[in-house]
Scaffold this motif. Structure first.
Motif, PDB file in Angstrom:
ATOM      1  N   GLU A  53      33.942  42.231  30.288  1.00  0.00           N
ATOM      2  CA  GLU A  53      33.479  40.845  30.228  1.00  0.00           C
ATOM      3  C   GLU A  53      33.956  40.018  31.414  1.00  0.00           C
ATOM      4  O   GLU A  53      33.199  39.218  31.970  1.00  0.00           O
ATOM      5  N   TYR A  54      35.214  40.203  31.812  1.00  0.00           N
ATOM      6  CA  TYR A  54      35.792  39.324  32.830  1.00  0.00           C
ATOM      7  C   TYR A  54      36.406  40.055  34.034  1.00  0.00           C
ATOM      8  O   TYR A  54      36.899  39.403  34.953  1.00  0.00           O
ATOM      9  N   GLY A  55      36.383  41.394  34.003  1.00  0.00           N
ATOM     10  CA  GLY A  55      36.990  42.141  35.101  1.00  0.00           C
ATOM     11  C   GLY A  55      38.500  42.030  35.124  1.00  0.00           C
ATOM     12  O   GLY A  55      39.133  42.105  36.180  1.00  0.00           O
ATOM     13  N   ILE A  56      39.105  41.853  33.950  1.00  0.00           N
ATOM     14  CA  ILE A  56      40.556  41.679  33.840  1.00  0.00           C
ATOM     15  C   ILE A  56      41.204  42.949  33.304  1.00  0.00           C
ATOM     16  O   ILE A  56      40.756  43.517  32.309  1.00  0.00           O
ATOM     17  N   GLU A  57      42.265  43.367  33.965  1.00  0.00           N
ATOM     18  CA  GLU A  57      43.046  44.499  33.485  1.00  0.00           C
ATOM     19  C   GLU A  57      44.252  43.968  32.715  1.00  0.00           C
ATOM     20  O   GLU A  57      45.126  43.317  33.281  1.00  0.00           O
ATOM     21  N   LEU A  58      44.276  44.217  31.430  1.00  0.00           N
ATOM     22  CA  LEU A  58      45.359  43.709  30.598  1.00  0.00           C
ATOM     23  C   LEU A  58      46.617  44.558  30.730  1.00  0.00           C
ATOM     24  O   LEU A  58      46.551  45.783  30.784  1.00  0.00           O
ATOM     25  N   GLU A 110      46.478  36.083  42.006  1.00  0.00           N
ATOM     26  CA  GLU A 110      45.854  36.995  41.057  1.00  0.00           C
ATOM     27  C   GLU A 110      46.818  37.164  39.888  1.00  0.00           C
ATOM     28  O   GLU A 110      47.735  37.982  39.939  1.00  0.00           O
ATOM     29  N   PRO A 111      46.656  36.375  38.847  1.00  0.00           N
ATOM     30  CA  PRO A 111      47.624  36.408  37.748  1.00  0.00           C
ATOM     31  C   PRO A 111      47.612  37.728  36.977  1.00  0.00           C
ATOM     32  O   PRO A 111      46.593  38.411  36.896  1.00  0.00           O
ATOM     33  N   ILE A 115      41.388  29.003  33.726  1.00  0.00           N
ATOM     34  CA  ILE A 115      42.702  28.916  34.366  1.00  0.00           C
ATOM     35  C   ILE A 115      42.829  30.019  35.419  1.00  0.00           C
ATOM     36  O   ILE A 115      43.239  29.779  36.561  1.00  0.00           O
ATOM     37  N   ILE A 116      42.456  31.218  35.026  1.00  0.00           N
ATOM     38  CA  ILE A 116      42.544  32.370  35.926  1.00  0.00           C
ATOM     39  C   ILE A 116      41.683  32.160  37.166  1.00  0.00           C
ATOM     40  O   ILE A 116      42.118  32.394  38.300  1.00  0.00           O
ATOM     41  N   THR A 117      40.448  31.695  36.959  1.00  0.00           N
ATOM     42  CA  THR A 117      39.527  31.462  38.077  1.00  0.00           C
ATOM     43  C   THR A 117      40.069  30.409  39.029  1.00  0.00           C
ATOM     44  O   THR A 117      39.988  30.555  40.255  1.00  0.00           O
ATOM     45  N   ALA A 118      40.624  29.344  38.467  1.00  0.00           N
ATOM     46  CA  ALA A 118      41.171  28.265  39.301  1.00  0.00           C
ATOM     47  C   ALA A 118      42.379  28.758  40.098  1.00  0.00           C
ATOM     48  O   ALA A 118      42.555  28.390  41.264  1.00  0.00           O
ATOM     49  N   LEU A 119      43.206  29.598  39.495  1.00  0.00           N
ATOM     50  CA  LEU A 119      44.361  30.142  40.213  1.00  0.00           C
ATOM     51  C   LEU A 119      43.917  31.058  41.353  1.00  0.00           C
ATOM     52  O   LEU A 119      44.551  31.109  42.418  1.00  0.00           O
ATOM     53  N   GLN A 120      42.833  31.773  41.136  1.00  0.00           N
ATOM     54  CA  GLN A 120      42.310  32.662  42.175  1.00  0.00           C
ATOM     55  C   GLN A 120      41.862  31.868  43.400  1.00  0.00           C
ATOM     56  O   GLN A 120      41.895  32.388  44.518  1.00  0.00           O
TER      57      GLN A 120
END
Length: 439
Positions: free
Chosen positions: A369-374, A353-354, A343-348
């Motif tokens: 793992e995914y380069g995501i900042e929570l 940038e969710p 979902i995140i990749t498709a939004l990008q």
């Protein structure tokens, strides 16, 4: 005296190789009755266990603090054990083929430290034939011993359901198998010590291997069917959950729901089965079709987000989309093979940038793992769209006031809620004026 008797008398030890979501609960359960060595080559993980911390949240910190498991990253400690259980992950490669390297490395590790009279049991999910055709030669090569003469093998597929506090290890029937009748009986008796639901003795190792990949493939196909229906019903402007609720009034309805199918079992195991089938000349039709549907659900949800943003008169590129949940399933910290990432990749792709929130996921793992900042829930404000991607209790328990505070200051019909897991009361959300969509 049999190996089982020596294990019961604590003259011999049980070793669990791989202390993740499968191996760690197994080690803790066995340690209540037996002397157990828990091996994992990840020293950081071992240090956490020694400090009484359970990063998997499967048994809890208290159980880790109180367990007698000898946690170690030193493989030579395996020499002290005679009953070895291999519980390492078996992922897939980028081309969807099986990645057997973890189980091969674990076999080499066990082999280097294997002693005569031992039993080696594999719990890692594999396609039929891997235990005997791939693992045994490695064990023999590394140990210099002969299978069937100096040691024997078995297979008992893991059935752990991460995050499930009801259907726990002890309450799920355990399939066991062995290379011969004597080994099967020994393995069965050892597992019966901890499995309250009892064991099922499979007729062969290959049958036990096949049972594991088939039970998850069956579930995958059923979810794929519901996902396909959800996509069609969306075009028909029919609410899928309403249809399911109506259908489930019949006694023999199968209570499956649409959703994102990730994780290290259902989203992976079918590829193991398909790989071996194709190697033998059969091209899968149903299983691969189901996988294709399920692998595409992240993009379908992302498209629904974009559509609803447009209908809410939002400028897509400037919209603040908040993704609630990034683990592969509810109430579980495991982010491996999470389809929320799709979902995140498709939004990008739409230059969005969710913002991602998950109180259960490890922030370091998400970044690595995914380069995501929570982000934290309390940090969320000025959102245009909330996407409830995972049904964590933390999200289910949010009040209307707490949800409202996360949005920006604009009319309710411009506030978009995407409810992937149907955790909210649709009528209530619609009556509040939200633009609400669910899978």
């Amino acid at each position: 005296m049999s190996l089982y008797d020596r294990i019961m008398n604590k003259q011999e030890k049980v070793a669990i190789i791989g202390l993740g979501y499968v191996g760690m609960p197994l080690a803790v359960a066995f340690a209540k009755k037996l002397s157990v060595i828990g091996l994992d080559l990840n020293k950081e993980k071992i240090d956490m266990y020694k400090c009484g911390v359970d990063p998997t949240n499967e048994v809890g910190d208290k159980a880790i603090e109180e367990t007698s498991v000898e946690f170690t990253s030193d493989e030579t400690q395996l020499k002290k054990a005679k009953f070895h259980v291999v519980a390492v992950p078996t992922p897939i490669n980028l081309d969807k083929t099986p990645d057997l390297s973890p189980v091969e490395k674990a076999s080499a590790t066990v082999g280097r430290n294997l002693t005569k009279g031992s039993i080696v049991v594999y719990e890692s999910t594999v396609y039929p034939g891997v235990t005997e055709d791939i693992c045994v030669p490695i064990l023999e090569k590394e140990s210099g011993l002969t299978c069937g003469v100096d040691f024997t093998i078995g297979y008992s597929p893991e059935r752990i359901n991460p995050g499930d506090k009801v259907n726990t290890l002890e309450k799920i029937i355990k399939i066991v198998s062995g290379m011969n009748e004597e080994t099967l009986e020994e393995i069965a008796k050892v597992y019966e010590l901890i499995i309250e639901a009892g064991v099922y003795k499979a007729s062969s190792i290959k049958v036990a291997e096949a049972a594991k990949v088939v039970e998850n493939s069956q579930r995958d196909i059923n979810i794929a069917f519901m996902n396909e229906l959800a996509m069609v019903f969306d075009r028909m402007n029919i609410d899928t959950k309403d249809v399911i609720d109506a259908m489930n009034t019949k006694w023999n309805a199968l209570n499956f729901h649409p959703g994102l199918v990730g994780g290290h079992c259902i989203g992976v195991d079918p590829y193991y089965f398909v790989y071996e089938a194709e190697r033998l000349g059969y091209h899968s039709q149903i299983i691969l079709s189901g996988r294709k549907i399920n692998d595409g659900m992240g993009k379908f949800v992302a498209d629904a987000i974009i559509k609803n943003l447009i209908l809410a008169n939002k400028v897509v590129k400037q919209s603040k989309v908040v993704i609630l949940g990034v683990t592969f399933k509810e109430n579980c910290p495991d982010i491996r093979n999470s389809k929320v990432i799709d979902i995140i990749t498709a939004l990008q792709d739409y230059s969005i940038e969710p913002v991602v929130v998950d109180p259960l996921a490890n922030s370091e793992d998400a970044q690595k793992e995914y380069g995501i900042e929570l982000k934290q829930l309390h940090e969320i404000n000025d959102a245009d769209c909330l996407v409830f991607a995972v049904a964590h209790n933390d999200f289910k328990n949010l009040t209307q006031e707490e949800i409202s505070k996360m949005f920006g200051e604009f009319d309710a019909n411009e506030k978009v809620i995407i409810d992937v897991k149907s955790i909210m009361n649709k009528r209530e959300m619609v009556n509040k004026g939200y633009r609400y969509w669910r899978l």
